[in-house]
Design a protein around this motif. Structure first.
Motif, PDB file in Angstrom:
ATOM      1  N   GLU A 225      -3.260   5.171 -10.223  1.00  8.75           N
ATOM      2  CA  GLU A 225      -3.955   4.420  -9.063  1.00  8.75           C
ATOM      3  C   GLU A 225      -2.758   4.810  -7.967  1.00  8.75           C
ATOM      4  OE1 GLU A 225      -5.231   3.325  -6.018  1.00  8.75           O
ATOM      5  OE2 GLU A 225      -6.616   2.918  -7.882  1.00  8.75           O
ATOM      6  N   PRO A 226      -3.233   5.743  -7.144  1.00 10.39           N
ATOM      7  CA  PRO A 226      -2.254   6.164  -6.151  1.00 10.39           C
ATOM      8  C   PRO A 226      -1.838   5.134  -5.246  1.00 10.39           C
ATOM      9  CG  PRO A 226      -4.523   7.084  -5.944  1.00 10.39           C
ATOM     10  CD  PRO A 226      -4.555   6.502  -6.935  1.00 10.39           C
ATOM     11  N   PHE A 227      -2.661   4.105  -4.799  1.00  5.58           N
ATOM     12  CA  PHE A 227      -2.385   3.206  -3.895  1.00  5.58           C
ATOM     13  C   PHE A 227      -1.151   2.329  -4.192  1.00  5.58           C
ATOM     14  CE2 PHE A 227      -5.934   4.990  -1.896  1.00  5.58           C
ATOM     15  CZ  PHE A 227      -5.824   4.548  -0.580  1.00  5.58           C
ATOM     16  N   LEU A 228      -0.646   2.294  -5.482  1.00  6.27           N
ATOM     17  CA  LEU A 228       0.425   1.675  -6.032  1.00  6.27           C
ATOM     18  C   LEU A 228       1.543   2.170  -5.184  1.00  6.27           C
ATOM     19  CD1 LEU A 228      -0.028   1.391  -9.913  1.00  6.27           C
ATOM     20  CD2 LEU A 228       0.097  -0.564  -8.084  1.00  6.27           C
ATOM     21  N   GLU A 229       1.861   3.589  -4.695  1.00  6.67           N
ATOM     22  CA  GLU A 229       2.770   3.961  -4.075  1.00  6.67           C
ATOM     23  C   GLU A 229       2.368   5.118  -3.069  1.00  6.67           C
ATOM     24  OE1 GLU A 229       5.305   5.983  -7.010  1.00  6.67           O
ATOM     25  OE2 GLU A 229       3.695   6.834  -7.931  1.00  6.67           O
ATOM     26  N   ILE A 230       1.287   4.774  -2.280  1.00  4.42           N
ATOM     27  CA  ILE A 230       0.555   5.595  -1.363  1.00  4.42           C
ATOM     28  C   ILE A 230       1.375   6.071  -0.368  1.00  4.42           C
ATOM     29  CG2 ILE A 230      -0.447   3.711   0.226  1.00  4.42           C
ATOM     30  CD1 ILE A 230      -2.301   6.814  -1.424  1.00  4.42           C
TER      31      ILE A 230
ATOM     32  N   LEU B 133      -5.858  -2.045  -3.680  1.00  7.70           N
ATOM     33  CA  LEU B 133      -4.825  -2.166  -2.884  1.00  7.70           C
ATOM     34  C   LEU B 133      -4.911  -1.655  -1.536  1.00  7.70           C
ATOM     35  CD1 LEU B 133      -2.208  -1.252  -5.961  1.00  7.70           C
ATOM     36  CD2 LEU B 133      -2.927  -3.580  -5.041  1.00  7.70           C
ATOM     37  N   SER B 134      -6.072  -1.199  -1.218  1.00  2.47           N
ATOM     38  CA  SER B 134      -6.180  -0.325   0.024  1.00  2.47           C
ATOM     39  C   SER B 134      -6.326  -1.431   1.208  1.00  2.47           C
ATOM     40  CB  SER B 134      -7.593   0.393  -0.021  1.00  2.47           C
ATOM     41  OG  SER B 134      -8.716  -0.188  -0.312  1.00  2.47           O
ATOM     42  N   THR B 135      -5.838  -1.034   2.416  1.00  2.98           N
ATOM     43  CA  THR B 135      -5.827  -1.879   3.626  1.00  2.98           C
ATOM     44  C   THR B 135      -6.103  -0.844   4.778  1.00  2.98           C
ATOM     45  OG1 THR B 135      -3.476  -1.437   4.193  1.00  2.98           O
ATOM     46  CG2 THR B 135      -4.004  -3.176   2.747  1.00  2.98           C
ATOM     47  N   GLU B 136      -6.539  -1.713   5.813  1.00 11.17           N
ATOM     48  CA  GLU B 136      -6.855  -0.422   7.155  1.00 11.17           C
ATOM     49  C   GLU B 136      -5.669   0.178   7.486  1.00 11.17           C
ATOM     50  OE1 GLU B 136      -9.476  -0.513  11.084  1.00 11.17           O
ATOM     51  OE2 GLU B 136      -9.251  -2.282  10.071  1.00 11.17           O
ATOM     52  N   GLU B 137      -4.215  -0.185   7.220  1.00  5.25           N
ATOM     53  CA  GLU B 137      -3.191   0.576   7.627  1.00  5.25           C
ATOM     54  C   GLU B 137      -3.073   1.679   7.006  1.00  5.25           C
ATOM     55  OE1 GLU B 137      -3.408  -3.122   9.634  1.00  5.25           O
ATOM     56  OE2 GLU B 137      -3.309  -2.823   7.249  1.00  5.25           O
ATOM     57  N   ASN B 138      -3.242   1.627   5.368  1.00  3.34           N
ATOM     58  CA  ASN B 138      -2.914   2.735   4.576  1.00  3.34           C
ATOM     59  C   ASN B 138      -4.225   3.533   4.609  1.00  3.34           C
ATOM     60  OD1 ASN B 138      -4.497   1.611   2.459  1.00  3.34           O
ATOM     61  ND2 ASN B 138      -2.640   0.538   1.459  1.00  3.34           N
ATOM     62  N   LEU B 139      -5.204   3.112   4.550  1.00 14.38           N
ATOM     63  CA  LEU B 139      -6.318   4.070   4.858  1.00 14.38           C
ATOM     64  C   LEU B 139      -6.232   5.018   5.876  1.00 14.38           C
ATOM     65  CD1 LEU B 139      -9.268   1.586   3.649  1.00 14.38           C
ATOM     66  CD2 LEU B 139      -8.380   3.635   2.370  1.00 14.38           C
ATOM     67  N   LYS B 140      -5.957   4.281   7.129  1.00 12.21           N
ATOM     68  CA  LYS B 140      -5.781   5.083   8.283  1.00 12.21           C
ATOM     69  C   LYS B 140      -4.652   6.253   8.349  1.00 12.21           C
ATOM     70  CE  LYS B 140      -5.269   4.690  13.186  1.00 12.21           C
ATOM     71  NZ  LYS B 140      -4.259   5.825  13.464  1.00 12.21           N
ATOM     72  N   ALA B 141      -3.477   5.807   7.540  1.00 10.03           N
ATOM     73  CA  ALA B 141      -2.230   6.452   7.387  1.00 10.03           C
ATOM     74  C   ALA B 141      -2.529   7.823   6.703  1.00 10.03           C
ATOM     75  CB  ALA B 141      -1.165   5.881   6.907  1.00 10.03           C
ATOM     76  N   LEU B 142      -3.495   7.642   5.497  1.00 11.17           N
ATOM     77  CA  LEU B 142      -4.025   8.564   4.638  1.00 11.17           C
ATOM     78  C   LEU B 142      -4.853   9.715   5.426  1.00 11.17           C
ATOM     79  CD1 LEU B 142      -3.434   9.616   1.664  1.00 11.17           C
ATOM     80  CD2 LEU B 142      -5.478   8.055   1.325  1.00 11.17           C
ATOM     81  N   ALA B 143      -5.726   9.168   6.115  1.00  6.04           N
ATOM     82  CA  ALA B 143      -6.822   9.873   6.890  1.00  6.04           C
ATOM     83  C   ALA B 143      -5.993  10.911   7.862  1.00  6.04           C
ATOM     84  CB  ALA B 143      -7.753   9.118   7.624  1.00  6.04           C
TER      85      ALA B 143
END
Length: 402
Positions: free
Chosen positions: A151-156, A181-191
């Motif tokens: 699960e990559p979002f453990l340390e995204i 574990l996804s949030t708007e913040e980490n989803l946007k950062a990943l994108a």
């Protein structure tokens, strides 16, 4: 050899009761054993074909896989896998925050090899992030890569730099997540880092409302967002209850993965009716049937997305493509079973099912009549050989037959 279902059952019941690894028995009687697997598979394939014929708008990608829906929404990560240089996996996170019955790591989820800090597993070797430029300058650039395991979002936050490096190199990238574990913040950062495609294993959370909302948020930032999850009865039941909410997220695709078994999840499916596809993956009968049921529904209701039949046939095509791209000779293939021995007892439930029929049955030749072979087979049994391994290997055969 079109062996009858009754003869097949008698053979596999007998072989299931014998100790040891039975390799010598297989070598001597491979004709009849392989005939049984073919008979099972041919009947399963016929059922799949009949179900496909009920889907009004079924399409294929050059025969490599099937789908329904707008071809423009077909996941480009799958295009890379089936037509490009294959499924190149990059591994970083060896842990998961969920425990799923269908997970291919289930029985050993807490014993996965840790990838050292600041390193990544690429092509079964360890690299530092700064090695990527060197790697790309020497080796052929892959058409696409996937971030897998577990699960990559453990340390995204550790992924952003690697994603950016590969995005700058023009490599298509997709990632798998359970989404919890996804949030708007980490989803946007990943994108923003450059990830092209995000796939949610919606079955892992039993179609939780939180993950459905996360898919909707992800669609704001990523070019392609979809579901990829093994098809199970539990998933189907919950999906149908939340179908409207899921479709309203605006996702592009649903990859319906045909569940297959390995040594770490087989114990969770004791007694299921199974078949073996091309002497490779072992799967429960219901998994692809659920896929085809969803595809029919999507076609008839005109869902605004692609539903992709990510079946054992698709995996077989993937391996053929990979071998071709890697210079294999004509016909070379790496579509193998997850097990290092034949577990005959796995196939007793399907052979005992009165509703499951072989397409063609013929009287068995005398040389393969079990009564004529029984004494010879018993003479080959070494009750001590691999006995300890045999007893510990997966579930108890007696449980399967209950």
């Amino acid at each position: 050899m079109n062996i009858s279902k009754q003869d097949a059952l008698e053979w596999f019941e007998f072989l299931s009761e014998l100790p040891g690894n039975k390799k010598d028995i297989y070598n001597q009687y491979s004709d009849v054993i392989e005939a049984i697997f073919r008979q099972i598979e041919l009947s399963v394939n016929k059922k799949h074909k009949d179900l496909q014929n009920e889907i009004p708008t079924l399409e294929t990608l050059k025969g490599r896989t099937h789908f329904v829906g707008d071809k423009e929404k077909f996941p480009k990560g799958c295009i890379s896998c089936l037509f490009g240089t294959g499924l190149g996996g990059i591994r970083k996170t060896h842990q998961c925050n969920l425990t799923c019955k269908f997970c291919y790591y289930h029985d050993n989820i807490d014993n996965q090899d840790k990838i050292p800090n600041n390193m990544w597993e690429i092509g079964e070797n360890l690299y530092y992030e700064e090695d990527i430029e060197l790697l790309l300058s020497i080796q052929q650039k892959p058409s696409g890569i996937a971030y897998v395991y577990l699960e990559p979002f453990l340390e995204i936050e550790k992924y952003y730099g690697m994603v950016k490096k590969l995005a700058d190199a023009g490599i298509y990238q997709h990632m798998y997540t359970n989404g919890t574990l996804s949030t708007e913040e980490n989803l946007k950062a990943l994108a923003d880092a450059g990830l092209n495609e995000l796939r949610f294993n919606l079955g892992a959370s039993n179609c939780s409302d939180k993950v459905i909302e996360a898919m909707k948020i992800a669609k704001k930032y990523f070019p392609m967002v979809g579901i990829e999850t093994p098809m199970t009865p539990e998933f189907l039941e919950t999906f149908l209850k939340k179908k409207d909410a899921i479709l309203e997220t605006g996702i592009d695709f649903i990859n319906c993965a045909e569940l297959h078994f390995g040594e770490d999840n087989i114990n969770n499916y004791t007694g299921e009716k199974m078949y073996m596809s091309r002497r490779g993956y072992i799967s429960p009968l219901w998994s692809r049937e659920i896929t085809l049921q969803l595809m029919k529904m999507a076609s008839e209701e005109r869902w605004n997305l692609v539903v992709h039949d990510c079946s054992n046939h698709t995996k077989f095509s993937r391996e053929l493509n990979k071998n071709s791209k890697q210079g294999g000779i004509f016909g070379s293939n790496t579509y193998y079973s997850e097990f290092d021995r034949i577990l005959y007892h796995l196939f007793l439930p399907i052979l005992k099912d009165n509703e499951f029929k072989f397409l063609i049955e013929e009287e068995i030749e005398d040389q393969y009549n079990l009564e004529n072979c029984r004494e010879d087979i018993l003479s080959m049994v070494d009750s001590d050989e691999d006995e300890e391994m045999y007893e510990e290997f997966y579930f108890d055969e007696e449980e399967t037959e209950e």
